[in-house]
Structure formats: C-alpha cells, structure tokens
Design a protein around this motif. Sequence first.
Motif, PDB file in Angstrom:
ATOM      1  N   GLN A 227       0.840  -1.205   0.000  1.00 51.54           N
ATOM      2  CA  GLN A 227       0.000   0.000   0.000  1.00 51.54           C
ATOM      3  C   GLN A 227       0.883   1.268   0.000  1.00 51.54           C
ATOM      4  N   LYS A 228       1.962   1.225   0.777  1.00 55.19           N
ATOM      5  CA  LYS A 228       2.861   2.388   0.830  1.00 55.19           C
ATOM      6  C   LYS A 228       3.456   2.654  -0.555  1.00 55.19           C
ATOM      7  N   ILE A 229       3.819   1.580  -1.244  1.00 54.32           N
ATOM      8  CA  ILE A 229       4.385   1.728  -2.598  1.00 54.32           C
ATOM      9  C   ILE A 229       3.336   2.334  -3.526  1.00 54.32           C
ATOM     10  N   GLN A 230       2.127   1.791  -3.434  1.00 61.05           N
ATOM     11  CA  GLN A 230       1.040   2.226  -4.319  1.00 61.05           C
ATOM     12  C   GLN A 230       0.703   3.704  -4.105  1.00 61.05           C
ATOM     13  N   LYS A 231       0.764   4.148  -2.875  1.00 56.55           N
ATOM     14  CA  LYS A 231       0.338   5.518  -2.560  1.00 56.55           C
ATOM     15  C   LYS A 231       1.466   6.552  -2.701  1.00 56.55           C
ATOM     16  N   SER A 232       2.705   6.101  -2.836  1.00 58.51           N
ATOM     17  CA  SER A 232       3.824   7.043  -2.898  1.00 58.51           C
ATOM     18  C   SER A 232       3.805   7.850  -4.196  1.00 58.51           C
ATOM     19  N   ARG A 233       4.097   9.125  -4.065  1.00 58.60           N
ATOM     20  CA  ARG A 233       4.260   9.945  -5.270  1.00 58.60           C
ATOM     21  C   ARG A 233       5.758  10.200  -5.454  1.00 58.60           C
ATOM     22  N   ILE A 234       6.277   9.737  -6.589  1.00 57.25           N
ATOM     23  CA  ILE A 234       7.720   9.760  -6.812  1.00 57.25           C
ATOM     24  C   ILE A 234       8.073  10.810  -7.865  1.00 57.25           C
ATOM     25  N   LEU A 235       8.956  11.702  -7.475  1.00 61.25           N
ATOM     26  CA  LEU A 235       9.422  12.756  -8.396  1.00 61.25           C
ATOM     27  C   LEU A 235      10.771  12.333  -8.964  1.00 61.25           C
TER      28      LEU A 235
END
Length: 377
Positions: free
Chosen positions: A131-139
């Motif tokens: 879930q943490k991976i799915q919700k992370s916004r990566i710049l």
Amino acid sequence: MIKNTDIFKIREAVDIYLIGEDILQVYFMNTRRQFQFKVNKFTLLLIECVDGKKSILDIKVKLEERIDKEIDLDAIKQVFSHLFEKGIIVENKQNFHKPYISDEVKERYDRQINFFGDFLLGVAKKYEAQQKIQKSRILIFGCGSVGGWIATELAMCGVENFILFDGDNVEKSDVSRHIFFKEKFIGVPKVNALEEYLVNINPMVKVEKHNEYLSPDIDITGLIRRADFVINTADEPYIGHTSLKISRECIKQKKAHYIAGGFDAHLASTGELVIPGLTPCVDCYADYFTEALKGWKPKTHPVKERYQEIGGLSSMSLFSASFGVIEIIKYIAGLTDFKTYSKSRGEFLFDTLDITYLDVKRDKNCKTCGGIVYEEA
Ligand SMILES: [Zn+2]
C-alpha cells in the motif's frame, strides 16, 4: 492469541525438512536465515496438517480420527503459537489484504508481497508495505537511461503516482538504447513517451509531466513538497549541480531522496540514498571530495582538442537503476531498519565484478544537513 477458527499455512519462502527422527531444519530462502530445533511426534503430526485450509478445530478433529485419541485444544494452540513466533507458519485469512490493497493489486503483486512478508513481522505488514508503494508519489528528475529505467521498475513494483521532469525530446539514438522509447516517439518529449510506457505497465499509473530543464533559477520547492520521495538522474547541465540543488531543498523539507548514478565517468555507480539526519547529504559528499582531493593538483592537459563521447553498456545503466530501485523500494515500503543504514555510494567495476564503496560519513557540522534530526518515515 490463537483462535479455534484460525487457519495457518507454511510461509511461502520457508523450507522445512527432517534430520533423523526428531530434528526439524528450517530454512528461509529469501533471507538465508536457518535454524534447527527438536520436535516430538505430536508437533510433526500437526505440521503435516498445516495446509492453509484447515482451521485449528478442523485439525483437532482430523488428528483425533487418525490417532483415535482425544487431543487437548490448548496443546495444539501452543505448538501453533510456537511455530508462528518462529516465523514458520503465517495466518491464511481470506480478505486479510482488504484494508490495505484491492483484490486487483493483490493479484498483480502477489509474489512480491509474499517476498516482503519475509522481512516484516505480522501478516498484515506485507500488504501495508504494498500500500505504501502504491500511494507514494515519486518525483524523478531526468528521464534518460537511468531515470527512465528507475521509473519503469518502480511502475513494475506498483508505484502509481509519478512526477517526471525532463526537457529532452526523444532522439533516434535513444530508440536503440532505451526500451521505453519507440520509433514513433522521435521528436516527442521524453516525459510523454515515458508516460505512455508506464501506463502500459499499469493502467492505474498517473503522471504529472514537466517538459523543461533544471536550470539554476527554477524553483523546485513546490515540486518537492508534493513528492513523497525524490530521485535525481538529471545530468544537465551537470549532475553535481543538479544534485546539490535538489538535495538542499529535500533536506530543508526532510524528504528522503536518491542520487542515482551510472553516467559518463561514473561507470556503474550505485548512487546514494539520502535520508535527512541519517545518511550523508550531497553537501557531505562534496565536502568529502574536497578533503580527499586536497593535495591533488590537475596537470595541464597535453591534448587540447579531442573527440570524447564516453560510452557504456546499457546493462550497466540497468545495474545502476536496479540497485537504486532496490534501495528506494526498501525505504518507501519500510522493509528494513534504516536506523542502522550505513551504505554510501559504490561503484560496480565491469572487469572484476567488484563493488567498491566510498567511506563517506554524515558530517555533523554539514551546513545543509548538520542540524537535521532523523524522523522515521
Ligand atoms: Zn550534509
């Protein structure tokens, strides 16, 4: 506390076998941990019944039929509790993932999620990690060979939110070197071409695109504020300058970031994970090099003009990108304890296959990160 209705299964990556009559050897495939312990016949009979389908009560009934003798329920629970504490068995609950991820995400990333389970205690934690991976916004700054691969691998791991920053258009030579740039994209901004590739990996992927160069006067405060994690691979005008600009702003906002490597003279660099207040920031690295190169005086170059296009092997860019993604995923999913993290930048050597690491320590007096206190993500 184990209940009568609980259902257990042997953990996916656990191998168990008997040595002689009563020694059970347990081997954890993903962590290479192993141990032995003595078991009695009763425990062995119970282990045989652990199939991920039968509840504790079902097992009691089945065993009583088999040995024609009444069995104490608490004795069964005690053995199961012991096996659970040792990480040999895990609960097999339907819909246990539901508070964290959808059926669709579970099905898509099932193998990876089970792998996570080997590094986390408690069966729910592995779903929480996904879930943490799915919700992370990566710049990601820079969408060339390393940045593009990092984005691709992160999308394959389940990252759904990206902010991509790159001013280049796709050129003919990019098509032959990068899997994510196709012939039809020549002349198209790299961020647009990469977006299409990522969406094809996972239709849930959303991309915010910035088709511009990271010039010194660009304000990146808002961009970094909207990101959960920041990656720099932008080597124009120069990787050292873009990294300083990004790292300083990230430290100010206490955002973990990764300076990914693998370009020009860096061969296959592992890059470095910067966790504010815990690992060296880009200024700590810069100070390290100033100190290390103190006595070094460059000689005049005898050749004034020469053609210099330093090359590499795409597999080496992939090495750098994959190495970075392993660290990034470990960090954003919370798979390992970063309080003891001590890795700094390393370089993979093509001919010997060695990785040599720099011995850079966080400078407590660093002007950028010196006063920052580490906060757990
Ligand atoms: Zn620093």
